[in-house]
Structures are given as structure tokens and as C-alpha cells.
Design an enzyme around this catalytic site. Sequence first.
Site, mmCIF file in Angstrom:
data_model
loop_
_atom_site.group_PDB
_atom_site.id
_atom_site.type_symbol
_atom_site.label_atom_id
_atom_site.label_comp_id
_atom_site.label_asym_id
_atom_site.label_seq_id
_atom_site.Cartn_x
_atom_site.Cartn_y
_atom_site.Cartn_z
ATOM 1 N N GLY A 268 0.826 -1.202 0.000
ATOM 2 C CA GLY A 268 0.000 0.000 0.000
ATOM 3 C C GLY A 268 0.854 1.243 0.000
ATOM 4 N N ALA A 269 1.901 1.215 0.821
ATOM 5 C CA ALA A 269 2.786 2.368 0.931
ATOM 6 C C ALA A 269 4.002 1.968 1.751
ATOM 7 C CB ALA A 269 2.068 3.550 1.587
ATOM 8 N N MET A 270 5.003 2.850 1.784
ATOM 9 C CA MET A 270 6.243 2.566 2.512
ATOM 10 C C MET A 270 6.706 3.822 3.232
ATOM 11 S SD MET A 270 8.492 0.493 3.432
ATOM 12 C CE MET A 270 9.818 0.994 4.539
ATOM 13 N N GLU A 271 7.077 3.650 4.509
ATOM 14 C CA GLU A 271 7.309 4.778 5.404
ATOM 15 C C GLU A 271 8.733 5.320 5.382
ATOM 16 O OE1 GLU A 271 8.058 1.086 8.115
ATOM 17 O OE2 GLU A 271 6.745 1.615 6.449
ATOM 18 N N ASN A 272 9.480 5.153 4.301
ATOM 19 C CA ASN A 272 10.863 5.629 4.262
ATOM 20 C C ASN A 272 10.996 7.007 4.900
ATOM 21 O OD1 ASN A 272 11.293 3.436 2.187
ATOM 22 N ND2 ASN A 272 10.000 4.828 1.016
ATOM 23 N N HIS A 304 -1.022 6.243 8.706
ATOM 24 C CA HIS A 304 -0.202 5.096 9.125
ATOM 25 C C HIS A 304 1.270 5.326 8.780
ATOM 26 C CE1 HIS A 304 0.511 0.751 9.901
ATOM 27 N NE2 HIS A 304 1.443 0.908 8.970
ATOM 28 N N GLU A 305 1.533 5.683 7.530
ATOM 29 C CA GLU A 305 2.934 5.845 7.125
ATOM 30 C C GLU A 305 3.573 7.042 7.815
ATOM 31 O OE1 GLU A 305 3.976 3.309 5.726
ATOM 32 O OE2 GLU A 305 2.049 2.500 5.108
ATOM 33 N N HIS A 308 4.600 6.163 11.351
ATOM 34 C CA HIS A 308 5.814 5.354 11.402
ATOM 35 C C HIS A 308 7.055 6.206 11.671
ATOM 36 C CE1 HIS A 308 5.086 1.160 10.754
ATOM 37 N NE2 HIS A 308 4.462 1.303 9.597
ATOM 38 N N GLU A 327 4.628 -2.408 13.168
ATOM 39 C CA GLU A 327 3.398 -2.462 12.389
ATOM 40 C C GLU A 327 2.139 -2.547 13.259
ATOM 41 O OE1 GLU A 327 3.304 -1.554 9.552
ATOM 42 O OE2 GLU A 327 5.293 -1.908 8.718
#
Length: 881
Positions: A268-272, A304-305, A308, A327
Site C-alpha cells: 500500500g505504501a512505505m514509510e521511508n 499510518h505511514e 511510522h 506495524e
Amino acid sequence: MRTDTGQVFKLEDYRPTDYLIPATGLTFRLSPEATRVTAVLTVERRDGIAASVPLVLDGDGLKLSRIAIDGQTLAPTDFFATPDQLTITTPPAAARFQLLIETELAPAHNEALMGLYRSSNVYCTQCEAEGFRRITYFLDRPDILSVYTVRIEAPHHEAPLLLSNGNPAGSGDLADGWHYAVWHDPFPKPSYLFALVAGALGKVADSFVTLSGREVELGIFVEPGKERLAGYAMDALKRSMRWDEEAFGREYDLDVFNIVAVSDFNMGAMENKGLNIFNDKYVLADQETATDADFANIEAIIAHEYFHNWTGNRITCRDWFQLCLKEGLTVFRDHEFSADQRSRAVKRIAEVRTLKAHQFPEDQGPLAHPVRPRRYREINNFYTATVYEKGSEVVRMIRTILGAETFRAGMDLYFERHDGEAATIEDFIKVFEDVSGRDLSQFSLWYHQAGTPNLTISSTHNAAAQEFTLEIEQSVPPTPSESRKRLMHIPLAFSLVGTDGKAIEYSGVEGASVEDGVIHIRKRRHMVRFSGVAERPAMSLNRGFSAPVTLSVEQRADDQFFLAGHDNDTFSRWQAFNTLLSEALISAFRQVLDGKQPGFASRLIELAGKIAGDETLEPAYRALALALPSEADIARDIGKNIDPDAVFSAREALTVAIAESDREIFSDLYGRLTDKDAFRPDAASAGRRALRNTLLDYLSLLQGGAALAARHFQSATNMTDRAAALTVLALRHGGSPETVKALADFEAKYATDPLVMDKWFHIQASVPGPQTIHAVRALTGHPAFSMANPNRVRSLVGTFSSANQTGFHRADGEGYRFFVETVLQVEKRNPQLAARLATALRSWRSLEPARQGKAREALLSIANTENLSADLRDIVERTLA
């Protein structure tokens, strides 16, 4: 693509690395076919480690071009390199040195979408869980924290935008039309949080002033021309930033925060850190192209991201066994955010429905694992509902046990104590023990033990003695590798409800710890006796779903009906009605198997009408209450010997019975809910649309239903109503002239919009019945479909195999044969996606014997395929075990 090595990683084998990498410098010279990556790693030997110990770095399909230490090129005898590993056999005697590694990549050919790849001519990365090793050799694990400085070089005309983590630290022009940008992230982070994006993208810009007065530059980057679709995502981001300051005291820490939307993405997405990369599905939205569910998902996933940044980035996990630490905790935080932004009661019902639909089957099948697994063969396969959703429930139980104030104190201590560290579940539990003075060792079993606990509960009332007694017994069923279970600490929220719908006060309690309306169950059996209870109460149990357990309650039907109509806890009121529906559907299923016409209690049908017309309840709540348990929900509750066709027939019979009996209430309410105002994506407006569309589904089953749905479709002013009407037409009136026309009109209108076409694919893959397999096969050849794009595959193949019970589980096994062909075809490009698809057969043993045999044959045919990826083989072999 790595094939399966058979290696199993175990929690007990964890040990720190011999070396650290406190600083990482990366230079990318970008090219679709031959990107050159130069990594300069500052390497430190840990204290006590001998200089003779080799330095072993991870790789994955890498091509090494150059290697040097402290400026000196290494001789071939000083190192050993394979595509998947680099070993420095004779490291320098000095405790600290610089290692230069040059690798060459081909992003245009990276169809696995891990590491550095191209998506619609944009370079982007996905490094979680182990994608960084596809970029350069590294100690690619979460406990190696490094400060990154990144220089990106590319032709200006091809990639005018050059982004990485952290803050911008320089940019300029180079010869031959190239340019560069330098980014520096001052916060040490693990390699899985590294990110790079380069290409031609449009920008939506804004800013945010933090609680301490710092101004943060915000940017959302999208495909040029789609900037107008990112407004809601930007609004959600700013609300998330403010909420995290107010709810958890967490302020953003960099000068910029960027989000990039890409069309090819496995997740869905990535929290870099500072550069979130999103599947464009969770960024782009307007009323014409996105449903209310899409708006809600965008809001939740943006949050959410962003959350993080502290629970995952500033404090990361020590190893992948601790994945739930970032998570599950962050899911809890985004759930709380959405509850505050929308309706807390409605959000809680939605959360529980999701948990029961995805996590309960996981806990009850061959893929069961603890919230913190003890072993894995492929970490990508443990991004599961257990880690995320059950992990969130465990955090919620901590708050229930300790109270909101003490829970917040524990979170504050967690941030203070572990900022900048790679932490463990033990670290997390310890802060709550320290602030509360409680021993949470028994509670910690929720992290370490798989399976869904069951509580068997009965009650008696002694009017003469004015005593009400509960007898409670807990059990945890065996799961793979765990046949014997230990007793859990289960916080069971309850109320004794009187005839007026209010809680009955009691003068005393004995037999268990009861605090603030919660029974703390710690033993196998409890007898809880309440004194001073003059009238016999109805038991309202697991209020707010205080614990992720199943209940086997000896309770009068009259009590269930009473609670469904009068419980003052809105979640428990929904739960009571949903339980009545489930019990009626299971009974109907058995009647269908016996060749009988299902019958339903008139008061259940009448109750549905009363709930629909109860203006004291939110429209969104009423929509959820009227949504019958899904076919998968019914099958899960039945447990074994499932005939999907019989389940479908039972559910249809109840739907028709409610529609026919409550037609006047439903029709009147449907008409009154017509939205004459301009579209707004807020919760109240979305709730009214949800209720009206739920009523449409029922009314479509009556005479003239197809025409009604067609009018709904034609008059729709937003995608929520249009997609709902098309769904009703396709699922209730497949093949009718109205349906054929609506599908064609939808396709013609949105043929060039991939995300909207995903809805079109999804709807057609959802059509029940054995004939749908032919439509799905044909749609794989549609011009808008691509096996290379995860969103397209999930919308069509994923929907058919995981959500279409009668179509996928065809009695002749044709659905399973299609499943095998497709999974193996996808796996050649994208093993991670193929493994996710393969989980559709995780509950194959619950099917009736004939289907069960065909499902097993399908799984075996995959397992017997040569050179399977680790991702797919792991899922299939565990499913068969």
C-alpha cells in the site's frame, strides 16, 4: 529472483553483527539499463571482535564492478563475491575503515519491484524488507543503523526531480545535460528505510507548522496532470501531523516531508524516512474516480505511514521477528486517528469485521503464527493480518488493562528510552510494567502464542440471594508447531444490562479481578459472582471487542434480541445483531444441505427493519448492521465440510426475506436519503451514501430491482454511488440488458484511468456462480489489464480467488486450475505478489471432501514446480503441511 534456499531463520539464533556501518554514502548515476551505484561505507568492528573475522555483506542478484578499502583497490584474493554475498576475507587491522563498493543495476528490468526499479519512467525504490541488498552489498538488517548521505545524478530531461531521504543538501548542473542533487538524513536508520525517487512528476506543495513553531515543507508528487487528485491526501497528511502531536506528543523532525505516488507497487505504501512512497491507489482521489472507501483508506494509510516516523523509524525493530513492534503499534495509532476523525463506534465495527475476515482464518489455519513469529523462511510472507491487525489488538488490550492515562505514560517512556534504537517486544512491554508497577509476563503470551482463544460462558441468577454468577472457561486451540497452549490474560469488558437498557449496579464481586467494567481472566476457569443483583440481567460481553477472542455463550435468544435492540454500547449492540444473523445463516446452511427451503424467525427480519429506520443511530452504523455476514464469515463460523454453493444459497435466502418483509421501510428510507447537496467526503455524508447503497442492494431483489439499480447508476454524481449501483447490477442481475449497458458505459467512460478500471475488474470478478471463471479468464486479455502491475492483478485475480466463494471454489476444480496457472505466471515476474495470491487456499481443509481434494491437487502442482521462489514455496508448503 532468488529461488528457495531452504534456510529457516530463528529468533533464538539472533546475535549482533561483528561489524557496524555508522555512516553510508551513496552515489547513483541513473540509467534504465545500467545504473551505477557507488557506496562508501564507514565500517566499524565491534569491541572484542578480532581483526581476522571476515566482513560478510548481503547481496541479491548484484553485479560487482569495483571494490576498495581506504582508497586501495582490493586484490582478488582479499574478497569473495557472488551475486548474493560479498565477503571481505582479510579486513584491515584498524577498527574503523572505509569500504567502497561499486555495483551496476538494470532498473528497467526489475519486475519484482524490490530494490531500485522503474515505474512509468520514474525511478523508485522499495527496500523493506530486504530490498536494499538488491542495490548494493550491505549488512541489510534492521539493527544496523546508519546516517545516509545520497547523491543522485541523472539527465535533466529524463529526471528533473531527484529525491531521497532527509533534507536537501545541495544540487546543480553537470556536463552533457545531466544534473545532481544531494540529500542528507541526520537520523540513523536501517537500510530498509532508504528511498530514492527520480523522474518527471507534478508537485502539490504545502507547509505545516509544528507544535514548537518549526515550518516543514510538504510535497506530494504525482504523475503530471494528476495534481488535482492529491488534495485530500495532503489534507489527511496535515491532520495526521497535528493529531500525532496532540495524541502522542510526537513532532516531526526534518525540514521536509515528501510523498510520491507510483503506479507499480507491491504494498500500500512505505514509510521511508522523510520520503514516503505510495501506491497511487492510496493518494489519488476525487468524487468522480474514488469511492468513500477510497477516501477513508487514503486518510488511514497516509496517517499510518506518517505515524511510522516515530513508531518504526526513530524507534525501529531489532530484527524482523519484532515486525509487529512497528506495524501492530502503528496500526493501533492509525485506528485511533481514524476513530477521532470519523465515528469511533463505526470505525471499531469495521476494524473487527476486518480482523474476523482476515486474521481469524489465519489463526485457524495452516499459516497460523504468533504476533511475534519465532521462525520464518521468507520474511515477506509475514506481513500478515496477525502481525498488523492482531498486533494492533494486543496494543489496545494493554491500554484497556492499564487505562488511558497510564498507557500514555508508558508510550512517553518508550519514546524517551528507545529513541534512536532498534528495540524488541520485551523493551516495549517493560516500559508499561515500569510505569504501572504491574507484571505483564502472562499478558505477553499474546505476542508469543498463536491461535484465537475461546471463552465458554454460562450464567445463573439467584433472585432470592440477589446473586448473578458467570462461569467462564478459556481454551486456546492447537496451531501448527504449538499443540499445547498456556493460559492467557484476557481482558473481557462487560456490562450487566437491565430491562431499561441501562447497566445494573452491583454491590460486590468475587472470583476474579474486576476493574472498570473489565473481568481479568487469567486462569482456565473462573466463577465470577456479583452480589446485589435483584433482577436477572442480560450479559453484554466483550464490549468494544476488548479482546480478540471467540465466545461460546449459553444465552437465551431473548437476551440476544434485547441486546441487539437496547444495549447502550453501540459496538455490542451491533455484535448482538450480527451474532443473531450468523446463527440464522448457519441454520439456513444446514437446511439447504438437507434439501429444505430455509426459514427465518420473523422477529429477526423485523429487527432489521427497526434498525434501518432507527434515526437515533448513525446512517453508517445502520449500513454496517444491515450488511449480512459474508459468505467467508459464515464458512469460518461453520468450520468444516463447507459447501460454498449452500452457503451462498442460505445468505441469498435471508437477504431476500429481509428485502421482502421490510420493503416499505427500506423504500421510504432510500428515497429520503437521496443526496441533493454537493459531494463531500466527510464521514457523515459517506454514512448516508453507505446506508442508501445498502438499501439499494436489498431493494434490487424485488420486482423492478434491475431498473432501480440502473436509474441509480445513471443518476450517480460520484463514484461511490456509481460503483455501488454497478455492483448491484452485476452481482444481482448479471446478464440483464441493464447490466450489460452499465458495464459498457463504465468501461467507455474510464478506459484510460487504471485505478477506476480496477473497480470494473473487481466487480466482474466478484459475480457469484460457476460462470464467472470464463469472464475472468477473458478479462486477463483486456487492454487495461496487465500481469506486471500488482494493482491490476489484485483487482481481478485476487478478488476472484479470495472473495468469490462460489466462483473460485467451483465444484469441478476449474477455479483452482486457473489459480495455479495465474500464480505461476505472476511468480516469474513478482514472487512476493504470487505468494500473496497463494494464501487464497489457506482454508482448503475446511471445504467438503470433493473440493478439498481438488484444492490439494492444485497446491501440490505448485509445490512440485521446479525453481520456485522462496516466497511462493514457503506459503504453499506451509499451507499443505
